[in-house]
Design a protein around this motif. Structure first.
Motif, PDB file in Angstrom:
ATOM      1  N   ARG A 183       0.828  -1.204   0.000  1.00  0.00           N
ATOM      2  CA  ARG A 183       0.000   0.000   0.000  1.00  0.00           C
ATOM      3  C   ARG A 183       0.863   1.255   0.000  1.00  0.00           C
ATOM      4  NH1 ARG A 183      -5.636  -1.001   3.236  1.00  0.00           N
ATOM      5  NH2 ARG A 183      -6.102  -3.017   2.278  1.00  0.00           N
ATOM      6  N   LEU A 184       0.235   2.357  -0.381  1.00  0.00           N
ATOM      7  CA  LEU A 184       0.954   3.624  -0.463  1.00  0.00           C
ATOM      8  C   LEU A 184       1.551   4.013   0.881  1.00  0.00           C
ATOM      9  CD1 LEU A 184       1.764   6.212  -1.981  1.00  0.00           C
ATOM     10  CD2 LEU A 184      -0.540   7.099  -1.546  1.00  0.00           C
ATOM     11  N   LEU A 236      10.163   5.410   3.058  1.00  0.00           N
ATOM     12  CA  LEU A 236      10.921   6.619   2.728  1.00  0.00           C
ATOM     13  C   LEU A 236      11.108   7.538   3.928  1.00  0.00           C
ATOM     14  CD1 LEU A 236       9.265   7.639  -0.688  1.00  0.00           C
ATOM     15  CD2 LEU A 236      11.370   6.324  -0.332  1.00  0.00           C
ATOM     16  N   GLY A 237      10.473   7.159   5.036  1.00  0.00           N
ATOM     17  CA  GLY A 237      10.529   8.021   6.215  1.00  0.00           C
ATOM     18  C   GLY A 237       9.517   9.139   6.195  1.00  0.00           C
ATOM     19  N   SER A 293       6.420   7.134  -8.196  1.00  0.00           N
ATOM     20  CA  SER A 293       7.482   6.293  -7.642  1.00  0.00           C
ATOM     21  C   SER A 293       6.897   5.106  -6.884  1.00  0.00           C
ATOM     22  CB  SER A 293       8.382   7.119  -6.726  1.00  0.00           C
ATOM     23  OG  SER A 293       9.042   8.138  -7.442  1.00  0.00           O
ATOM     24  N   TYR A 294       5.796   5.332  -6.187  1.00  0.00           N
ATOM     25  CA  TYR A 294       5.105   4.237  -5.501  1.00  0.00           C
ATOM     26  C   TYR A 294       4.663   3.171  -6.497  1.00  0.00           C
ATOM     27  CZ  TYR A 294       0.865   1.871  -3.823  1.00  0.00           C
ATOM     28  OH  TYR A 294      -0.101   0.946  -3.535  1.00  0.00           O
TER      29      TYR A 294
END
Length: 438
Positions: free
Chosen positions: A64-65, A72-73, A89-90
């Protein structure tokens, strides 16, 4: 021979591939992953839908997103729009994690064969498949107003034709449309010192309201539940019951498709538009556009005989997309001619997203007339992917491995069950409170 070949590697194509592979189907997806999100949206844009409504679909709760953002933090938080670059990018991350067989070649032709289909790649290879899922997104269906069609791309482009807007810095640009794409494009242009004019047919701009908090009193949630398309029971029905939507009378579906979730700007772009100094001209339609000394001479008409002319360097048409069988040119004519278009020209689809041509399955925008407004948004992939793979398994003579699409919260439901109160609302009853996101 493949069991299923998927044409298109956007949110719908990748989601279908993830579910098909999990079912053990011999499958592959062809296309450049997330192409429209990576190359057809300017830098600086944001998703209009909520982060939790922007997931690609895989079995269970994987990929999931919010999981990608956590890696990525960062966080994907309700009420905070996600940059388009992050979402693109996801999608690439999802493809790496959830899809085994991804081929970035484009499919140029799909034709009938004695046992299914033949598909030709851009470099000339011929493939064979028992079934095909066409998930080519919105780009084949770009709509330009008729008055603009006689000009070349040097002077007129669709809003989806730009990965950045830098070329327009210091120019005079006219944006056509009153929806999110038009308003955000106009804001981005103005913020880079472009002189911007916005022309829209509507007499006024429509803005979505700020979404209510995710956590709120139960009675407020009952009155206007959250959904992938906004708050309110009507939006909930569109977002979470596409299979039930398909069972509404065709006249009702046609009316909803024509009016539901119409052009509107996101709440978070409203102040940017107001502060940008954009020349906004409402209630006007472009009736003529021609070249004049290297620029575009535009004539607009308003109410009555009110005519107005102006000159601009470039016109960007943020005028949406219109699905039609005629534009599905990747299909050989003998396949395309059997698609059974509805009165608006879009192909009809049956249960399981199968078209009138056996074994050809459709996904995304082209199915909105039958499965509802959510098919115009990423959120629609959550329903489409497992339901379409069910249809493929039935076509192949297999028993689908699951009972029904999984909806938020992990519950399974019958896709064809229409809650009585929701059906009444969709057929003209009073909608729940709250504005749509789309």
């Amino acid at each position: 021979m493949y069991d299923l070949l998927i044409v298109g590697a956007g949110p719908y194509g990748l989601s279908i591939a993830a579910h098909a592979e999990a079912r053990g189907l011999r499958t592959a997806v062809f296309g450049r992953p997330m192409q429209s999100w990576r190359h057809h949206m300017p830098r600086g844009m944001f998703l209009k839908s909520e982060p939790w409504a922007s997931n690609l679909s895989a079995p269970g709760t994987a990929f999931r997103l919010e999981q990608y953002c956590a890696g990525l933090g960062t966080t994907a938080t309700h009420g905070h729009p996600i940059p388009v670059e992050t979402f693109a990018s996801y999608g690439l991350w999802f493809a790496r994690q959830a899809v085994t067989h991804l081929d970035e070649r484009m499919i140029t032709r799909i034709d009938a064969a004695p046992e299914g289909f033949t598909l030709e790649t851009e470099d000339g290879e011929t493939l064979r498949a028992r079934s095909v899922a066409l998930a080519t997104g919105v780009l084949p269906y770009m709509h330009l107003p008729e008055a603009l069609r006689g000009l070349t791309e040097d002077h007129v482009t669709h809003s989806s034709g730009h990965s950045d807007l830098d070329r327009f810095a210091g120019a005079d640009v006219t944006v056509v449309g009153g929806g999110q794409a038009a308003l955000e494009t106009a804001a981005l242009l103005a913020e880079q010192s472009t002189r911007v004019r916005l022309v829209a047919r509507a007499p006024g701009l429509v803005w979505n309201s700020v979404p209510p908090p995710w956590e709120r009193p139960w009675w407020k949630s009952l009155r206007a539940p959250h959904s992938g398309l906004g708050c309110g029971w009507r939006n909930w029905f569109y977002a979470e019951r596409p299979g039930a939507f398909r069972r509404l009378p065709e006249r009702t579906r046609a009316g909803i498709s024509a009016t539901a979730l119409g052009p509107a700007g996101a709440w978070w772009v409203r102040d940017r538009v107001a502060a940008a100094g954009i020349d906004i001209r409402l209630g006007r339609t472009i009736v003529e556009a021609r070249l004049a000394s290297g620029r575009v001479r535009v004539r607009t008409a308003g109410p009555g005989a009110d005519v107005e002319d102006f000159t601009t360097d470039h016109v960007i048409a943020a005028t949406g997309f219109e699905a039609s069988c005629a534009r599905m040119t990747v299909l050989a004519p003998r396949v395309r001619n059997l698609l059974a278009p509805n009165p608006e020209g879009a192909p009809r689809v049956r249960r399981g997203f199968e078209s009138a041509y056996p074994g050809l399955f459709l996904a995304g925008l082209v199915t909105a007339a039958d499965f509802g407004p959510s098919m115009r948004f990423v959120h629609g992939a959550t329903y489409t992917a497992p339901a379409l793979v069910d249809g493929v398994e039935r076509h192949l003579g297999r028993q689908p491995l699951r009972g029904g699409p999984v909806v938020p919260g992990g519950r399974r439901h019958s896709a064809d069950t229409v809650p009585e109160t929701v059906a009444a609302a969709a057929d003209g009853g009073r909608p729940g409170a709250g504005g749509p996101l789309g």
